[in-house]
Design a protein around this motif. Structure first.
Motif, short mmCIF file in Angstrom:
data_model
loop_
_atom_site.label_atom_id
_atom_site.label_comp_id
_atom_site.label_asym_id
_atom_site.label_seq_id
_atom_site.Cartn_x
_atom_site.Cartn_y
_atom_site.Cartn_z
N LEU A 127 0.84 -1.20 0.00
CA LEU A 127 0.00 0.00 0.00
C LEU A 127 0.87 1.25 0.00
O LEU A 127 2.05 1.21 0.38
N SER A 131 -1.72 5.03 3.33
CA SER A 131 -2.60 3.90 3.67
C SER A 131 -1.97 3.03 4.75
O SER A 131 -2.66 2.55 5.66
N GLN A 142 -3.50 2.48 8.49
CA GLN A 142 -3.67 1.12 9.00
C GLN A 142 -2.96 0.96 10.34
O GLN A 142 -3.49 0.32 11.27
N ILE A 183 -9.68 -0.27 2.42
CA ILE A 183 -9.27 1.03 2.92
C ILE A 183 -9.42 2.04 1.79
O ILE A 183 -8.87 1.86 0.71
N ASP A 184 -10.21 3.09 2.04
CA ASP A 184 -10.53 4.07 1.00
C ASP A 184 -10.37 5.48 1.55
O ASP A 184 -10.75 5.77 2.69
N GLN A 185 -9.83 6.35 0.72
CA GLN A 185 -9.68 7.75 1.09
C GLN A 185 -10.93 8.53 0.65
O GLN A 185 -11.40 8.39 -0.47
N TYR A 219 -9.90 8.72 5.97
CA TYR A 219 -9.91 7.36 5.43
C TYR A 219 -11.00 6.53 6.11
O TYR A 219 -11.26 6.69 7.32
N ILE A 254 -12.02 2.57 6.85
CA ILE A 254 -11.49 1.20 6.84
C ILE A 254 -12.57 0.23 7.27
O ILE A 254 -13.21 0.42 8.32
#
Length: 584
Positions: free
Chosen positions: A452, A456, A460, A527-529, A535, A537
Motif C-alpha cells: 500500500l 494507507s 492502518q 481502505i478508502d480515502q 480514510y 477502513i
C-alpha cells in the motif's frame, strides 16, 4: 584394273603388273582418277553413301605385309590393324584406372592405417579432392583434428544446479516501475549449504522471462535493518525444565547479547530493540540505531516484569517500525511463544508481513517447540529456530547469526519492472531464472502483495494502535491510555470515554468486568480515502465468546473513520459503526 605404281592397265585376272611387277589391287584406279569417289557417275549423281578412298601416302608402307618394300597393305590388313587399335585403348585405360586406384588405396592405408573406403574418401585432403579445390562441407565435417599448432577449442563444463531463496520483496515503488527482490543462492533445496556470493551480471537473471534493470551484491550498497523483539513476560521467568536453574529470560538475554556481539564491526547494520509482556509499548525500547555497544549494554540488564505475552501485537508493531527503514530488513523474535491474543492474531501478523514484504525469524526457548512460531517463520519467508538447554547455546546462537544476519549482508538485490497493472493491496507474481557460468537455478511462480502507499500504511497502523490501546484502556478502566488515538472533536470520543469511565467501571464494581476477548483473526477488508482527506477502513475480526456457558464465535464487520491530527502527529479514530455481527 590398273597398276597402282606405274598405271599400266592390266587384265581382269592378272595379279602382278606386267611392266613393273607390283602386286595389283582389285578396284585400283588409274593415277588421273585418284580423286574420284567410289560409286560416282559421270553426271555427278550420287547413288550411295560417299566413302573417300585413302591416298597411298596416308598408309604406313613399312607395315604393308606385301613382301615388297613400299608396297601398299592389302585391305584386310588395314581392317585388322584398326581392330587391334580399337581394343587396345580401352584395355590401356582400364589398366591405368586400376593402377591409380590401387596406388590411392595403398597411400590412404599407409597414412591412416584403418577405416572403410568411404571414411577415407571423406577425409581426403584438399589437394587430392576435386583437383585441389577446397573440400565440401561433409568433407570438412569429417576432417581429422587440427594440428597442434592451431588453438584447441575451449572446453565448456555444465553449470551446477542451485536453489534460490527469496529473502525479501519490496514493492513500495511498484507504481513507478520498480520492484526490489533480495535473494540468496544455495546448493541444496533445504537452504542449508549457502553458495558464497559472487559477481553476477544482470543479463544472467530474468524475471518472468524478461531482463532485470539492476543486479548487485547487498554488502556493496545497503545497510541491513534488524528489529530484535524480546519476550520479557512472566512465562519467561520459569526455567525451560526442572533440570535447569536458568530461566528462559536468562537464555533470551544471553542469546540477544551474543547475537549482537557476534556481528563483525565491519558489517553494516541498524538495530531496534522492542521488549514486551502484557502490552506492546507505544515506543520501542531502543529505536533503530547503529550503536551496537549501546544495544548490547541495554540487553545485558534486561529482566522479566511478570506480565502476559503480547507476542502478536509486538510483532505487528515491529513490522510497522521496520517498514520505515530502507534496504534489506527483517525481524528476529526471541520468545517462548505463549501469546495472549489481544489486539492481533497469528494470521493477521502473517498477512501484514506479506503485505509489507518483511520476513520474520523466530527463536523459541523452552521444553516444547511452539508450532505458531514455525508457522509465522514459514509463511513470512523467515526461518524458525528452537533452543533447548541441551544445546550448546553459544554454538547455536553463532549458527543463527550465520544463518540470518550473514545471509542479509551477503545476498543479492535485483530490480525489475513489473508488467502486471494491479492496484495497491492486490497480489502479483513472478518466476525468477538464473543462468550464470557457474550456476543455473529457477524458482516456481512466487506470489506477493503489492504494498500500500505510505498514507494507507500509516492509517492502518493508526487503527492497529487504537485496537491495542483500547484493549488496555478497558482492562485497566483508564480511558487516558487510548485518548490519543481518538479524535477529541468527535462525538465518538465522548461516547467512548463515558463507556469506559462510567459504564465499564459500574459493571466492574458489580462484579461483571468487561473482558476483551482474544482474537483468533482479523483483517482489513478495504481502505478508502474520502474527499475530505479522511480514510474509511472496513475491519473484520473473529473471536471466541462464552454464551450461556457454551463456547461460540462472534464475527464482526466494523467500519472506522480516521482523520489526521497534527498536534499528536497521529491518525485518530473519529467514528465507528458495526455493519454486521454474526454468532455461530
Amino acid at each position: 584394273m590398273f597398276c597402282s605404281q606405274c598405271g599400266t592397265e592390266a587384265g581382269p585376272k592378272g595379279r602382278y603388273c606386267k611392266k613393273c611387277g607390283s602386286a595389283l589391287t582389285r578396284g585400283s584406279a588409274p593415277p588421273d582418277e585418284d580423286n574420284r569417289t567410289a560409286g560416282s557417275q559421270p553426271d555427278g549423281i550420287t547413288t550411295g553413301m560417299a566413302a573417300t578412298e585413302a591416298k597411298p601416302s596416308e598408309f604406313n608402307l613399312a607395315s604393308s605385309g606385301s613382301g615388297f618394300p613400299g608396297a601398299a597393305p592389302p585391305m584386310e590388313t588395314l581392317v585388322r590393324t584398326r581392330r587391334r587399335r580399337s581394343w587396345r585403348l580401352p584395355v590401356i585405360a582400364a589398366v591405368a584406372v586400376l593402377l591409380i586406384a590401387g596406388g590411392a588405396f595403398m597411400w590412404g592405408t599407409r597414412d591412416n592405417g584403418a577405416g572403410s573406403g568411404s571414411e577415407q574418401s571423406a577425409q581426403a585432403t584438399p589437394e587430392a579432392s576435386d583437383g585441389g579445390k577446397p573440400p565440401t562441407a561433409p568433407a570438412m565435417a569429417a576432417a581429422p583434428a587440427a594440428s597442434p599448432k592451431q588453438s584447441p577449442s575451449p572446453v565448456v563444463f555444465p553449470a551446477d544446479p542451485a536453489y534460490i531463496k527469496v529473502n525479501q520483496v519490496d514493492s513500495a515503488r511498484y507504481e513507478n516501475g520498480g520492484v526490489d527482490v533480495y535473494f540468496s543462492l544455495f546448493a541444496d533445496p533445504e537452504f542449508k549449504q549457502e553458495i558464497q556470493p559472487m559477481q553476477l551480471a544482470k543479463d544472467m537473471v530474468t524475471i518472468n522471462g524478461l531482463p532485470v534493470e539492476k543486479l548487485s551484491l547487498v554488502e556493496e550498497s545497503d545497510t541491513v535493518s534488524v528489529n530484535l523483539v524480546l519476550d520479557k513476560s512472566g512465562s519467561m521467568q520459569d526455567p525451560p525444565n526442572m533440570n535447569v536453574s536458568e530461566s528462559k529470560m536468562d537464555l533470551v538475554r544471553q542469546a540477544a547479547v551474543q547475537f549482537i556481539d557476534g556481528i563483525p564491526s565491519s558489517a553494516k547494520g541498524r538495530f531496534e530493540v522492542l521488549t514486551f509482556s502484557d502490552y506492546v509499548p507505544a515506543v520501542a525500547d531502543i529505536t533503530f540505531t547503529s550503536d551496537r555497544t549501546g544495544v548490547s549494554q541495554y540487553l545485558s540488564g534486561l529482566a522479566s516484569d511478570g506480565g502476559r505475552t503480547a507476542l502478536f501485537d509486538s510483532l505487528t508493531k515491529a513490522l510497522y517500525d521496520t517498514n520505515e527503514q530502507q534496504g534489506p530488513k527483517y525481524i528476529i523474535a526471541f520468545t517462548d511463544g505463549k501469546d495472549s491474543n489481544y489486539g492481533s492474531s497469528l494470521q493477521s501478523v502473517v498477512d501484514l508481513s506479506r503485505q509489507l514484504g518483511i520476513p520474520i525469524y523466530t527463536v523459541g526457548f523452552g521444553s516444547e517447540d511452539d508450532q505458531s512460531l514455525k508457522y509465522i517463520a514459514q509463511e513470512t519467508g523467515g526461518q524458525s529456530f528452537y533452543l533447548s538447554t541441551d544445546d550448546d547455546l553459544e554454538t547455536e546462537l553463532h549458527r543463527i547469526y550465520d544463518t540470518v544476519f550473514q545471509r542479509y549482508v551477503k545476498q543479492y538485490k535485483l530490480t525489475y519492472t513489473p508488467r502486471q497493472k494491479i492496484a495497491p493491496g492486490q497480489p502479483f507474481s513472478f518466476a525468477m531464472n538464473l543462468n550464470s557460468p557457474r550456476n543455473q537455478a529457477q524458482t516456481r511462480e512466487l506470489t506477493y502483495e503489492r504494498k500500500l502507499d505510505k498514507n494507507s500504511v500509516d492509517v492502518q497502523n493508526g487503527l492497529f494502535e487504537y485496537q491495542v490501546n483500547y484493549a488496555q484502556a478497558v482492562n485497566t478502566l483508564d480511558f487516558g491510555v487510548v485518548g490519543d488515538n481518538v479524535d477529541e472533536d468527535s462525538e465518538f470520543y465522548t461516547n467512548l470515554r463515558n463507556r469506559i469511565e462510567i459504564d465499564y467501571v459500574k459493571a466492574s464494581n458489580q462484579g461483571k468486568p468487561k473482558i476483551i476477548d482474544p482474537l483468533e483473526n482479523y483483517r482489513v477488508e478495504s481502505i478508502d480515502q474520502l474527499q475530505n482527506g479522511s480514510y474509511k477502513i472496513k475491519f473484520f475480526k473473529l473471536f471466541p465468546v462464552l454464551m450461556n456457558n457454551k463456547q461460540v464465535h462472534e464475527a464482526d464487520l466494523n467500519t472506522y473513520t480516521l482523520v489526521w491530527d497534527s498536534l499528536s502527529d497521529k491518525w485518530q479514530v473519529s467514528n465507528f459503526g458495526r455493519e454486521e455481527c454474526s454468532i455461530y
